[in-house]
Scaffold this motif. Structure first.
Motif, short mmCIF file in Angstrom:
data_model
loop_
_atom_site.label_atom_id
_atom_site.label_comp_id
_atom_site.label_asym_id
_atom_site.label_seq_id
_atom_site.Cartn_x
_atom_site.Cartn_y
_atom_site.Cartn_z
N LEU A 191 12.48 -5.21 -16.89
CA LEU A 191 12.81 -4.99 -15.49
C LEU A 191 12.34 -3.59 -15.10
O LEU A 191 12.69 -2.61 -15.76
CB LEU A 191 14.33 -5.11 -15.28
N GLY A 192 11.54 -3.50 -14.06
CA GLY A 192 10.99 -2.23 -13.62
C GLY A 192 11.21 -1.98 -12.14
O GLY A 192 11.61 -2.88 -11.39
N ALA A 193 10.94 -0.76 -11.74
CA ALA A 193 11.14 -0.35 -10.35
C ALA A 193 9.97 0.56 -9.95
O ALA A 193 8.82 0.26 -10.23
CB ALA A 193 12.49 0.35 -10.20
N HIS A 194 10.26 1.66 -9.26
CA HIS A 194 9.36 2.77 -8.99
C HIS A 194 8.30 2.54 -7.91
O HIS A 194 8.00 3.44 -7.14
CB HIS A 194 8.65 3.21 -10.29
N THR A 195 7.75 1.35 -7.83
CA THR A 195 6.54 1.16 -7.01
C THR A 195 6.80 1.11 -5.51
O THR A 195 5.88 1.32 -4.72
CB THR A 195 5.83 -0.15 -7.39
N HIS A 196 8.02 0.77 -5.09
CA HIS A 196 8.33 0.54 -3.68
C HIS A 196 7.41 -0.54 -3.09
O HIS A 196 7.16 -0.56 -1.89
CB HIS A 196 8.23 1.82 -2.86
N GLY A 197 6.87 -1.39 -3.98
CA GLY A 197 5.93 -2.41 -3.53
C GLY A 197 4.65 -1.83 -2.96
O GLY A 197 3.90 -2.50 -2.26
N GLY A 198 4.37 -0.58 -3.28
CA GLY A 198 3.22 0.12 -2.73
C GLY A 198 3.62 1.07 -1.61
O GLY A 198 2.96 2.05 -1.35
N GLN A 199 4.70 0.75 -0.92
CA GLN A 199 5.27 1.48 0.22
C GLN A 199 4.35 1.52 1.43
O GLN A 199 4.72 1.12 2.51
CB GLN A 199 5.68 2.91 -0.16
N LEU A 200 3.15 2.02 1.25
CA LEU A 200 2.15 2.04 2.34
C LEU A 200 0.95 1.25 1.86
O LEU A 200 0.19 1.71 1.01
CB LEU A 200 1.74 3.47 2.69
N ASN A 201 0.76 0.06 2.41
CA ASN A 201 -0.27 -0.83 1.90
C ASN A 201 -1.33 -1.08 2.98
O ASN A 201 -1.18 -1.96 3.82
CB ASN A 201 0.35 -2.16 1.45
N PRO A 202 -2.40 -0.29 2.96
CA PRO A 202 -3.41 -0.39 4.01
C PRO A 202 -4.17 -1.70 3.96
O PRO A 202 -4.22 -2.37 2.93
CB PRO A 202 -4.34 0.79 3.70
N VAL A 203 -4.77 -2.04 5.08
CA VAL A 203 -5.62 -3.23 5.15
C VAL A 203 -7.01 -2.85 4.66
O VAL A 203 -7.62 -1.90 5.14
CB VAL A 203 -5.69 -3.78 6.59
N VAL A 204 -7.48 -3.60 3.66
CA VAL A 204 -8.85 -3.44 3.17
C VAL A 204 -9.52 -4.81 3.33
O VAL A 204 -9.11 -5.77 2.69
CB VAL A 204 -8.88 -2.97 1.70
N THR A 251 8.39 -11.70 -20.07
CA THR A 251 8.45 -11.81 -18.62
C THR A 251 8.69 -10.42 -18.04
O THR A 251 9.51 -9.66 -18.56
CB THR A 251 9.59 -12.75 -18.19
N ILE A 252 7.98 -10.09 -16.97
CA ILE A 252 8.10 -8.78 -16.32
C ILE A 252 8.51 -9.01 -14.87
O ILE A 252 7.89 -9.82 -14.17
CB ILE A 252 6.77 -8.01 -16.37
N ILE A 253 9.57 -8.32 -14.44
CA ILE A 253 9.99 -8.39 -13.04
C ILE A 253 10.10 -6.97 -12.51
O ILE A 253 10.83 -6.14 -13.06
CB ILE A 253 11.34 -9.13 -12.88
N VAL A 254 9.35 -6.70 -11.45
CA VAL A 254 9.37 -5.37 -10.82
C VAL A 254 9.87 -5.53 -9.40
O VAL A 254 9.39 -6.38 -8.65
CB VAL A 254 7.96 -4.73 -10.82
N THR A 255 10.85 -4.72 -9.03
CA THR A 255 11.40 -4.79 -7.69
C THR A 255 10.75 -3.75 -6.78
O THR A 255 10.42 -2.65 -7.22
CB THR A 255 12.93 -4.56 -7.71
N ALA A 256 10.58 -4.12 -5.53
CA ALA A 256 10.08 -3.18 -4.53
C ALA A 256 11.18 -2.26 -4.02
O ALA A 256 10.91 -1.29 -3.32
CB ALA A 256 9.45 -3.93 -3.35
N GLY A 257 12.43 -2.57 -4.37
CA GLY A 257 13.54 -1.73 -3.92
C GLY A 257 13.72 -1.76 -2.42
O GLY A 257 13.10 -2.56 -1.70
N VAL A 258 14.58 -0.87 -1.92
CA VAL A 258 14.87 -0.85 -0.49
C VAL A 258 14.61 0.51 0.15
O VAL A 258 14.76 0.66 1.36
CB VAL A 258 16.34 -1.27 -0.21
N GLY A 259 14.21 1.49 -0.64
CA GLY A 259 14.02 2.84 -0.09
C GLY A 259 12.57 3.21 0.06
O GLY A 259 11.68 2.36 0.14
N TYR A 260 12.34 4.51 0.08
CA TYR A 260 10.97 5.01 0.22
C TYR A 260 10.84 6.31 -0.57
O TYR A 260 11.82 6.88 -1.03
CB TYR A 260 10.61 5.25 1.69
#
Length: 199
Positions: free
Chosen positions: A132-145, A170-179
């Protein structure tokens, strides 16, 4: 929890701990340190971590530092490895090996860490059942390419948000709720994961 209870500075330590206390858990509420737990008091990282951990403890949340905790579920023994791995305090191979050794004999092993990067991942894959991992914030700012949003977190890990399979692990990473740093997210919905273990 995978950590990052605060962003920066000491102002929200107490309110973060009070919020964490609202998590209802039959076996207890546990967390590893995120990198932001080190940023409450500038360069005084020890004071920063100590203040966050004291506040969490007052509110019934145990922050676990490179330890194995044991739980029982339906007659099965589950070993949970709480690994503090983040930018300010990276873990070592020796620490991971020690924790895996301490989990010997478990029916199921779970590793919880803040930052699942390219250094830590190979030390765990095929040695634990679930990461179980965290940290990434799902990218937080994900530009359009081109025509798609690209998670910036992919610059440091392929595991940015969601469920992955690597070998037997199995690996599960959460995007969390913060920034992190900037107070907004773009094309990165927040998430809290609810996981059912069927052993």
């Amino acid at each position: 929890s995978g950590g990052d209870w605060i962003n920066m500075g000491p102002d929200h330590i107490e309110s973060a701990a009070a919020t964490a206390a609202q998590l209802e858990s039959r076996l207890g509420t546990f967390s590893v340190r995120g990198d932001h737990e080190h940023f409450a008091h500038g360069l005084d990282r020890e004071r920063s971590v100590a203040d966050v951990e004291r506040a969490m403890k007052r509110h019934g949340v145990v922050m676990v530092n490179d330890e194995v905790r044991w739980f029982e579920h339906d007659g099965k023994r589950i070993a949970v490895l709480f690994i503090n791995h983040n930018y300010p305090a990276p873990t070592t191979k020796a620490t991971v090996d020690r924790l895996i050794g301490e989990a010997h004999g478990a029916d199921y092993t779970i590793a919880i860490t803040h930052q699942l990067d390219s250094k830590l991942t190979p030390l765990l894959v095929d040695r634990v059942d679930l990461i179980l991992g965290a940290h990434t914030h799902g990218g937080q700012l994900n530009p359009v390419v081109g025509v798609v949003h690209v998670p910036l977190a992919r610059l440091e890990t392929p595991y940015t948000d969601g469920r992955y399979q690597s070998g037997k692990t199995t690996i599960i990473v959460t995007a969390g709720v913060g920034y992190s740093m900037v107070p907004f997210r773009y094309a990165s919905p927040g998430s809290i994961e609810i996981i059912d273990l069927v052993l």
